[in-house]
Design a protein around this motif. Structure first.
Motif, PDB file in Angstrom:
ATOM      1  N   SER A   1      26.547 -15.269   4.187  1.00  0.00           N
ATOM      2  CA  SER A   1      26.857 -15.315   2.758  1.00  0.00           C
ATOM      3  C   SER A   1      25.814 -14.543   1.954  1.00  0.00           C
ATOM      4  N   PRO A   2      26.261 -13.811   0.911  1.00  0.00           N
ATOM      5  CA  PRO A   2      25.323 -13.107   0.033  1.00  0.00           C
ATOM      6  C   PRO A   2      24.758 -14.001  -1.067  1.00  0.00           C
ATOM      7  N   GLY A   3      25.210 -15.256  -1.138  1.00  0.00           N
ATOM      8  CA  GLY A   3      24.798 -16.152  -2.217  1.00  0.00           C
ATOM      9  C   GLY A   3      25.949 -16.413  -3.160  1.00  0.00           C
TER      10      GLY A   3
ATOM     11  N   GLY B   1      34.589 -22.048   2.908  1.00  0.00           N
ATOM     12  CA  GLY B   1      34.006 -21.874   1.587  1.00  0.00           C
ATOM     13  C   GLY B   1      32.997 -22.962   1.269  1.00  0.00           C
ATOM     14  N   ALA B   2      32.226 -22.743   0.208  1.00  0.00           N
ATOM     15  CA  ALA B   2      31.079 -23.602  -0.085  1.00  0.00           C
ATOM     16  C   ALA B   2      31.450 -25.071  -0.265  1.00  0.00           C
TER      17      ALA B   2
ATOM     18  N   ASP C   1      31.009 -19.050   5.067  1.00  0.00           N
ATOM     19  CA  ASP C   1      31.273 -17.610   4.990  1.00  0.00           C
ATOM     20  C   ASP C   1      31.598 -17.191   3.562  1.00  0.00           C
ATOM     21  N   GLY C   2      31.106 -16.030   3.182  1.00  0.00           N
ATOM     22  CA  GLY C   2      31.476 -15.434   1.903  1.00  0.00           C
ATOM     23  C   GLY C   2      30.655 -15.949   0.737  1.00  0.00           C
TER      24      GLY C   2
ATOM     25  N   GLY D   1      21.548 -17.576  -2.751  1.00  0.00           N
ATOM     26  CA  GLY D   1      22.145 -18.903  -2.627  1.00  0.00           C
ATOM     27  C   GLY D   1      22.401 -19.296  -1.186  1.00  0.00           C
ATOM     28  N   GLY D   2      22.670 -18.298  -0.311  1.00  0.00           N
ATOM     29  CA  GLY D   2      22.835 -18.576   1.108  1.00  0.00           C
ATOM     30  C   GLY D   2      21.543 -19.061   1.726  1.00  0.00           C
ATOM     31  N   TYR D   3      20.407 -18.461   1.311  1.00  0.00           N
ATOM     32  CA  TYR D   3      19.109 -18.941   1.807  1.00  0.00           C
ATOM     33  C   TYR D   3      18.775 -20.300   1.193  1.00  0.00           C
ATOM     34  N   TYR D   4      19.113 -20.480  -0.067  1.00  0.00           N
ATOM     35  CA  TYR D   4      18.909 -21.772  -0.748  1.00  0.00           C
ATOM     36  C   TYR D   4      19.536 -22.893   0.076  1.00  0.00           C
TER      37      TYR D   4
END
Length: 335
Positions: free
Chosen positions: A87-89, A61-62, A49-50, A122-125
């Motif tokens: 997540s927006p990336g 978190g990442a 998330d985020g 980055g979320g799609y990555y």
């Protein structure tokens, strides 16, 4: 009278000992039952998330997610992982770390991604190397591209009579300074930097999705797609809800590991470790905390906790004081 007191004390002692052993036995039984639950074949839900950053701001978190995905590679009781992304990336390094963790985990067990409101850039990555990707029809995804943004405040500072003074060891050490205009050589350096990062981004997505690089390049102009558009362009596999993604993951896990339908394959949410909980608590506060109540010198548990707190507080404060503009894998309009 004295004999009665002695008998009463003996009875109290017996009751106390019995109760103590009873509690210990019950705790042991509960521990064994919990261990049996944790050791049974199951699926695990991990939430991302985020914004994606290198800090460990929360359990979702990442970096906390990356760590958990790495742990699940070795956990033989987990037969499949559902990665829920909202997540927006974010930054390049953290997105790449997630990508590699998902890719390595997929080699051992099925990994299904469920995209919620958004899984862009980055979320799609991070999602791209998964075994299968689910999105809702209205999910925002894509935004495959790289951005580096800053601002030039020189004219404003000139109006109020403020002049910047910079001492540097090389002509490009203050590149992207907000106190002056960006020069053409600097612009060229930064553009080459972004192109290099962009090339790695689309190359990884191409490998993860098993699509030709030129197909990905045409889609990777920074635009955002709905889930339906992403499916039409093969950026996601299926349109469906979180529950549908879980059902598909369960079927994939049964097929891969030969688990019959008669055996239950439950899914549980990934637990938060002490480190993750501590990070989450610290992320809610920007104040400095003194630790006089911990004895850090005796090698005991309190000392270990104190060391962890000190380390995390220090890193948290250092991150808050960084002003270098990061290269971002995220749409510029996301707050």
């Amino acid at each position: 009278m004295q004999l009665n007191r002695i008998i009463a004390l003996v009875l109290v002692a017996i009751c106390f000992v019995s109760a103590t052993f009873g509690i210990q036995r019950r705790q042991m039984d509960e521990s064994l039952n919990l261990k049996n639950v944790l050791d049974r074949d199951r699926l695990e839900l991990v939430s991302l998330d985020g914004p994606i950053t290198g800090g460990r701001a929360s359990a979702s978190g990442a970096m906390a997610v990356r760590d958990r995905l790495r742990e699940l590679i070795k956990d033989k009781s987990v037969k499949g992982v559902l990665l829920s992304i909202n997540s927006p990336g974010g930054t390049v390094g953290a997105s790449k770390e997630l990508y590699e963790a998902v890719k390595d985990l997929k080699e051992q067990k099925p990994v299904v991604v469920s995209m919620l409101d958004q899984a862009t850039s980055g979320g799609y990555y991070a999602a791209s190397p998964a075994t299968k990707i689910y999105a809702n029809a209205g999910t925002l995804t894509g935004s495959i591209g790289v951005i580096l943004s800053g601002f030039n405040a020189k004219e404003l500072l000139d109006k109020v009579g403020i002049q910047a003074q910079t001492i540097k060891t090389g002509p490009y050490k203050d590149i992207f300074s907000p106190f002056r205009e960006l020069g053409d050589p600097e612009r060229q350096i930064l553009q080459e930097l972004l192109q290099n990062t962009y090339q790695e981004f689309i190359s990884d997505v191409s490998k993860g999705r098993k699509l030709d690089l030129e197909v990905i390049r045409k889609l990777a102009d920074g635009r955002i797609y709905t889930g339906r558009q992403a499916k039409d362009n093969k950026l996601v596999d299926e349109l469906g809800t979180l529950d549908e993604a879980i059902a598909d993951l369960r079927a994939l896990a049964r097929t891969k590991f030969g688990i019959p339908d008669a055996i239950e394959l439950p899914i549980r949410r990934s637990p938060a470790s002490f480190d993750r909980v501590l990070d989450q608590l610290l992320s809610q506060s920007n104040v400095s905390i003194a630790l006089p109540f911990f004895d850090a010198g005796n090698g005991n548990i309190s000392g270990a906790i104190a060391d962890q707190l000190t380390s995390k507080l220090t890193s948290h404060q250092m991150q808050a004081g960084s002003y270098d503009p990061p290269i971002l894998l995220m749409p510029s309009w996301v707050n």
